[in-house]
Design an enzyme around this catalytic site. Structure first.
Site, PDB file in Angstrom:
ATOM      1  CE  LYS A  61      60.979  21.227  96.960  1.00 19.03           C
ATOM      2  NZ  LYS A  61      60.806  21.766  98.211  1.00 19.03           N
TER       3      LYS A  61
ATOM      4  NE  ARG B 239      53.406  27.797 100.725  1.00 15.54           N
ATOM      5  CZ  ARG B 239      52.161  28.250 101.096  1.00 15.54           C
ATOM      6  NH1 ARG B 239      51.741  27.622 102.335  1.00 15.54           N
ATOM      7  NH2 ARG B 239      51.622  28.846 100.299  1.00 15.54           N
TER       8      ARG B 239
ATOM      9  CB  CYS C 274      60.937  25.973 105.033  1.00 15.45           C
ATOM     10  SG  CYS C 274      61.985  24.539 104.051  1.00 15.45           S
TER      11      CYS C 274
ATOM     12  NE  ARG D 205      56.605  28.811 102.829  1.00 10.97           N
ATOM     13  CZ  ARG D 205      57.344  27.770 102.141  1.00 10.97           C
ATOM     14  NH1 ARG D 205      58.023  28.219 100.935  1.00 10.97           N
ATOM     15  NH2 ARG D 205      57.607  26.711 102.775  1.00 10.97           N
TER      16      ARG D 205
ATOM     17  CB  ILE E 232      59.861  36.370  98.277  1.00  9.01           C
ATOM     18  CG1 ILE E 232      60.387  36.801  96.849  1.00  9.01           C
ATOM     19  CG2 ILE E 232      58.657  35.385  97.986  1.00  9.01           C
ATOM     20  CD1 ILE E 232      59.489  37.374  95.875  1.00  9.01           C
TER      21      ILE E 232
END
Length: 424
Positions: free
Chosen positions: A22, A92, A116, A121, A326
């Site tokens: 993906k 996103r 998500c 982010r 992260i």
């Protein structure tokens, strides 16, 4: 709304094929914006996010035709430059159209992205880079607007490696005038494939797969014709399924070179992994050993495998520490695992997991894509029945994972979930 129902305890054995990635397919689809003509991409997974990206391209004026795993895109009539909220709110990666639209058409209006709920982010690195390339960027009413008569090469240093940021600015810079240098760039296999595909279209890129990318802008590109690489995250998830399911499974299409850190940790935990007969064979030990992991940008341990690895460590012998470096909000799956009997204690960006002898089936709620996979994996080995709700998260990133697990012997099926009761 659907749910996945799993009766645990079935041993997994057999062979299974990995679908296209993906995270490689989406930027390749969006790269078609950069060139006028007929594009063709093979090995495209049948996923919700892929369907959303195709709708996004159609909204920009492209003609999109899907036939099994192939997608054909005509950009001859591309005429619009806006990615609306109704599409972007669910995915996103739709922000990736920002760079290509500005590079080719001189303007773009893109809604701030969704996806998500795993942390902030932000897109600040994308916007910083576009401004360095000469675009005028503004934020208004939930949209990013960018304009530039002609993007010009610049040196851009990312504060931290960002996959979508690297991809966005890479696509923007291939049509910029002069040389662009991207420092501290992401090195994921999906970024490397995008760079290789752009070069096949006529772009001039050096350093793909390293921290420094050098791009010499060209006047135009030709059509895209490529095939999507196998999904390393799906491959890793299937490897953990074999390990947690006490089976012996052959995974066709898995590329171990894309999963070096994960493979190392699985072997440290006692899982046998070998390449032979055209596939990757995975066999579980009688008892797993606890292993510490810390997520890092590629080639470190992938954050997209952290939730699945935590499910595995719930049944390991000893205590493991899982550090998430992260995203700041990526332990939401721990609540569902605890409902199933896991011993997990959160301490800031760390989760301390003490292995238990068994898990118990329970109704659980998926909160994001990889969290849903971890709960499905736990359900494979839990005593009794596990129901995973909100499986639309799973369908955003896995092509029929439940069917693939069923082909290996898992007792897993989908059914319609009852709507939530409203208390007045």
């Amino acid at each position: 709304m659907q749910k996945i129902v799993i009766r645990g305890g079935c041993k997994l054995d057999g062979e299974v094929e990995v679908s296209g990635a993906k995270n490689a397919a989406l930027p390749l689809l969006i790269a078609s914006i950069l060139a006028r003509g007929e594009h063709e991409i093979g090995n495209v997974p049948d996923l919700v996010d892929v369907a959303t990206t195709c709708k996004l391209l159609e909204g920009l004026g492209a003609e999109v035709e899907r036939s099994r795993s192939r997608v054909r895109i005509s950009t001859r009539a591309l005429s619009r430059h806006e990615a609306p909220y109704d599409l972007v709110k669910t995915m996103r990666a739709s922000v990736l159209c920002l760079g290509p639209l500005v590079a080719r058409y001189g303007r773009a209006r893109v809604s701030l992205p969704g996806g998500c709920a795993i942390g902030a982010r932000p897109v600040d690195q994308h916007l910083m880079g576009l401004e360095k390339l000469g675009a005028r960027v503004s934020l208004a009413h939930g949209y990013v607007e960018a304009r530039a008569r002609q993007l010009r090469g610049a040196t851009i240093v990312f504060d931290l490696p960002t996959v979508t940021g690297t991809e966005n600015l890479l696509m923007a810079s291939v049509l910029a005038k002069g040389e662009t240098v991207l420092e501290n760039a992401a090195r994921e296999p999906e970024v490397l494939q995008l760079a290789e595909a752009l070069c096949a279209m006529g772009a001039r890129i050096e350093g793909a797969g390293t921290k420094t990318l050098r791009i010499q802008g060209v006047d135009e590109l030709g059509p895209l014709d490529c095939s999507v690489i196998p999904d390393r995250i799906e491959a890793g998830t299937l490897m953990i399924a074999a390990a947690i399911g006490k089976g012996r499974v052959c995974i066709r299409g898995a590329v171990l070179g894309h999963l070096t850190a994960l493979v190392g940790k699985l072997r440290e935990a006692g899982v046998e992994i070998a390449e032979r007969d055209g596939g990757v064979w995975v066999r579980s030990p009688q008892r797993l050993r606890a292993v510490d992991v810390a997520t890092q940008p590629h080639p470190g341990f992938p954050t997209d495998m952290q939730a699945q690895f935590m499910a595995l460590m719930c049944l390991a012998d000893g205590t493991s520490v899982i550090a998430e470096r992260i995203f700041e909000n990526r332990f939401m799956h721990a609540l569902g695992l605890r409902r199933m009997g896991a011993q997990i204690k959160q301490d800031g960006g760390r989760a301390i997991v003490r292995g238990v002898d068994k898990l118990s089936g329970a109704p659980v709620m998926a909160t994001d894509l990889r969290a849903s996979a971890s709960l499905v994996l736990a359900g494979l080995v839990a005593e009794g029945t596990t129901e995973v709700h909100r499986v639309y998260h799973l369908d955003r990133g896995y092509q029929r994972l439940d069917a693939k697990l069923r082909s290996l012997g898992a007792d897993i099926h989908r059914s319609r979930a009852r709507p939530p009761v409203t208390v007045r």
